[in-house]
Structures are given as C-alpha cells and as structure tokens.
Scaffold this active site. Structure first.
Site, PDB file in Angstrom:
ATOM      1  N   VAL A 172       0.866  -1.305   0.218  1.00  0.00           N
ATOM      2  CA  VAL A 172      -0.007  -0.127  -0.037  1.00  0.00           C
ATOM      3  C   VAL A 172       0.935   1.197   0.099  1.00  0.00           C
ATOM      4  CG1 VAL A 172      -1.837   1.529   1.155  1.00  0.00           C
ATOM      5  CG2 VAL A 172      -1.684  -1.276   1.082  1.00  0.00           C
ATOM      6  N   VAL A 177     -11.467   0.996   6.330  1.00  0.00           N
ATOM      7  CA  VAL A 177     -12.865  -0.036   6.252  1.00  0.00           C
ATOM      8  C   VAL A 177     -13.048  -0.174   4.459  1.00  0.00           C
ATOM      9  CG1 VAL A 177     -15.204  -0.364   6.871  1.00  0.00           C
ATOM     10  CG2 VAL A 177     -13.527   0.889   8.231  1.00  0.00           C
ATOM     11  N   GLY A 181     -11.460  -0.949   1.870  1.00  0.00           N
ATOM     12  CA  GLY A 181     -10.639  -0.525   0.761  1.00  0.00           C
ATOM     13  C   GLY A 181     -10.859   0.836   0.094  1.00  0.00           C
ATOM     14  N   GLY A 200      -2.347 -14.999  -2.706  1.00  0.00           N
ATOM     15  CA  GLY A 200      -1.950 -13.806  -1.909  1.00  0.00           C
ATOM     16  C   GLY A 200      -3.237 -13.176  -1.150  1.00  0.00           C
ATOM     17  N   ASP A 250     -11.023  -9.662  11.540  1.00  0.00           N
ATOM     18  CA  ASP A 250     -10.694  -8.501  10.558  1.00  0.00           C
ATOM     19  C   ASP A 250     -12.125  -7.744  10.320  1.00  0.00           C
ATOM     20  OD1 ASP A 250      -9.280  -6.893   8.481  1.00  0.00           O
ATOM     21  OD2 ASP A 250     -10.716  -7.846   7.313  1.00  0.00           O
ATOM     22  N   LYS A 275     -13.501  -3.647  11.592  1.00  0.00           N
ATOM     23  CA  LYS A 275     -14.160  -2.865  10.686  1.00  0.00           C
ATOM     24  C   LYS A 275     -15.357  -2.643  10.868  1.00  0.00           C
ATOM     25  CE  LYS A 275     -11.076  -4.488   6.680  1.00  0.00           C
ATOM     26  NZ  LYS A 275     -11.244  -5.421   5.716  1.00  0.00           N
TER      27      LYS A 275
END
Length: 433
Positions: free
Chosen positions: A14, A133, A135, A188, A202, A206
């Site tokens: 990122v 949150v 992306g 990935g 995860d 969020k």
C-alpha cells in the site's frame, strides 16, 4: 503554490502504491487542491530494499515516531499496521504535535480509535481513516458526511475479501473449504496464518468503526459477537442454493430497542439481494437510513484500492477539510449500549447428523415445540461423508421461522443431551426481506 509535505511510515504494497499514485496524479491533485502533495520523508523496516520506486531526495527515518514528530512534514501517513506500537505511538505523537494523520490501520482504530481521536481534538489535529474500512469504497465519508442528515437504522456488509473469495469458490465451483483457503493463500488473498480473516476478527474491527460512525457510539470491538467461516461445508452452501440463498460472512450493526446489536457471522441472504451478487474479493456495504437506503460495492483490499482511499484523505487534508474522526466530538460519543446476541431474532438454518433410530425425529420435533420454535421445512438427506455424517446417520436440515438466538441455543443443547444427534450441529442465521 504551496506544498503539502507528507511523511509516510510503511513501504509495503500500500505504501508503495501511495507514492506511485501521488507521482502519477500529481498534476490532477494540484489542480483539485491548489497545492502539490509530495512524500518528503519515509520510514520502513529495511532501508536498502528495492521497492521499485525512486526515494532519492526523500528523508529516511529509522524510527517512525521520530518521523511523526519531524517538524518538516505537514501530515503523517501510517501504513505499518498492528494495534500497538510503533503504530500507536507514532500516530499519537503526530496528533499531539498538531499534525493531521491518515491511516489504513483498522486494528489500531478498533482498539484505540477514541483515545487517538481525543489526542487529535486536544491539539486541533484531524484523524482520517477512509482506507481502514472496505478498501476503495468511500463508506467512511458516506456515513460521516453524506448521510449526516439520516437516522441510520442498520449497517451491514461483506467486509473481508478473503472470506468472500472462499465462499464464492465453494458455492460456484463445488470446492471444499480447505482447498479454497489454500488457493487464496497461493494467490496472496490470505495470509500464511489466515486466522484474523477466516475467524471474523478483521470484519469485526471494521464493523466497530462503522458502528461508531453510523450510531454516534464509542468504538467497542469487544461488544461484537464474532463467528468465522471454518465450519462451513459444501453441503451447507448447496442447501442454501436450493433454498434460494447465498452464504456470506456479514458484519451487521442494527439499532434495536435494547441497544445496538453488533454481530459477525456466516449469513444466508436471499439471492436477489444486491449483496448476494457480490463475489470474489469484492466488498459491499449496505446502509439503511430513514431517508436513504444504499449499497456501495467495490474492491475491499489491494495496493491500488487502499492507496486510492489514502490519497483521497490526503486530498481532504490539502484542502483543509477536517471534522471529527467519528462524526462527533469524543465527548459526545455515547457508550455502545449492547443488545445481547441471545435476543437476536430471525430465521435459522440448522443441520444435524441425526442418529438413525426410531424416535429421533419425534425427539427433535418435541424439543423444538417446547421452545416455541416453528419449522418452515425439514429435509432429510442420505449420508454425506463430506458433511461429517456417518453411514448409519442421517443429515437433517431444519429451517425455522423467526425465533430467538437464545431459544435456538437452548433447543440445540437439549437435543445434544438427548443423544439423538452426533457431532457438532451447524447453525447459520438467515436474513430475509
């Protein structure tokens, strides 16, 4: 024309994508903001690593906290990850110095977001976290700004691309969970240790942030009921398909008379719902307000999508757009009044491996009646080893009408005690129109 000088901590996928996007879109960003936005200082684990970007002329800090305190940066971008130090210390240092912060760190904010927002308010420094949150989906700004005039009743969504990828492959290609997870790791989409994703944590982090933004409550990740997708089988997804549903791992926050109900778990949703059509690593968030209902769909992860959200926040900083991190001053955020999960009401899919002997069906039906649970349908299937059913047992699928979580838990405990089922029963909540 002035320059917004960016200090960036974290040069992973990122971070590199942010540097590249700021360079590629430099002219457009300057035209939109009236300022150039440029990374002038960075910090990462390895200085000598070849990341495919030109960092000549960019100052290097071994310590991200020192970078956060660098008087020659205007905004601090935290892309290191982790809910503790050094990320927490660096973000707190930047905010305490009166410096705006942009972060993609949902774990940090889920555990320390209110505390950090308070530090920022004390020094008039803004905290931005669109990238934390979903992306590339602009759900934070949507809840905090665009829907500020609504009374939000419910926020729900597919917030983890790894889980959605696995469930999509299982349903569409009839591939078992373990094989789908292995493919996700190879591609990935999943980490070597996938626990954080597939066990729902995860998504819970969020959801904690969305709940605060939607309902004006303090962020409270511990208030969320969490289930993951490990126990789902092909038999469950095939049954859902036959019944007119898709199975998704949803994060749901809903306003009830008892308080805000927050839950993460596999859910059967009707096939015609927009969220049921979301496949692969894509994310979606549905918001139901008193004036507007909407569903936002987009890439939930990846360098480009997350960088897009980070750069969007940097553009806000360059324009001087601020506001309170969670839409309200910290002092105005209310403690999250928890609605106990046991009071959740809805339909349920229940799969059990019933012992093939006289009286089993009658025992199950009697226990259901004792708890006042009405059954919409009962389906018996021949033994399926893939579903964990032994040859002498029978797979029984029960679909209930609306009932409570507490009643379902009590009835399953009673049926297990009766000895008429073997193994662990599968229970999946059903959302309907």
């Amino acid at each position: 024309m002035s320059q917004l000088k960016v200090g960036l901590a974290g040069l992973g996928t990122v971070g590199v994508a942010v540097v590249q996007m700021l360079e590629r879109q430099a002219a457009e960003i300057e035209a939109r903001t009236g300022r150039s936005v440029k990374v002038v200082a960075v910090s990462a684990r390895s200085k000598g690593k070849d990341r495919g970007i030109d960092l000549s002329g960019v100052r290097w800090h071994d310590d991200p906290v020192a970078l956060a305190r660098d008087p020659d940066i205007d905004v601090f971008v935290e892309l290191m990850g982790g809910d503790g130090d050094p990320a927490k210390a660096a973000v707190a240092a930047a905010l305490a110095a009166g410096r705006p912060v942009v972060t993609a760190n949902k774990a940090l904010l889920a555990h320390h977001g209110v505390e950090l927002a308070q530090v920022g308010e004390a020094s008039n420094a803004t905290l931005h976290f669109e990238a934390a949150v979903a992306g590339g989906i602009p759900i934070v700004k949507t809840l905090r700004e665009a829907l500020g005039g609504n009374r939000i009743e419910r926020v729900s969504g597919i917030l983890n691309g790894t889980c959605n990828y696995i469930l999509t492959r299982m349903a569409d290609e009839k591939i078992a969970f373990d094989a789908c997870l292995a493919d996700a790791q190879r591609l990935g989409y999943a980490e070597a240790d996938p626990t954080f994703d597939i066990d729902g944590f995860d998504t819970a982090h969020k959801l904690a942030l969305l709940t605060s933004l939607a309902f004006g409550t303090k962020v409270d990740a511990d208030a969320i009921y969490v289930e993951g997708i490990r126990s789902l089988t092909l038999a469950d997804l095939e049954a859902a398909d036959e019944l007119g549903f898709k199975v998704k791992l949803l994060g749901v926050a809903v306003r009830t008379e008892e308080g805000i109900e927050q839950r993460v778990h596999p859910t059967m949703v009707p096939k015609h719902w927009p969220i049921a059509q979301v496949s692969g690593v894509t994310n979606a968030v549905a918001v139901n307000g008193d004036a507007v209902n909407l569903t936002l769909v987009g890439p939930g992860a990846g360098g480009a999508a997350t960088a897009s959200a980070v750069v969007g926040d940097l553009i806000d900083v360059a324009r001087g757009n601020g506001g309170f991190a969670f839409g309200l001053p910290v002092a105005a955020l209310q403690p999250a009044q928890r609605a106990p999960m046991q009071r959740h009401e809805g339909g349920y899919y229940i799969r059990v491996a019933a012992v093939n002997k006289p009286g089993t069906a009658a025992t199950i039906a009697r226990r259901m009646a004792e708890e006042g649970i009405s059954l919409e349908s009962i389906v018996q299937r021949r033994p399926q080893r893939a579903a964990g059913v032994e040859p002498n047992d029978v797979a029984v699928i029960l679909i209930t009408y609306a009932t409570t979580e507490d009643a379902v838990r009590r009835v399953m405990a009673a049926i297990e005690a009766d000895g008429v089922i073997v193994g662990q029963p599968q229970v999946i909540r059903i959302e309907k129109d």
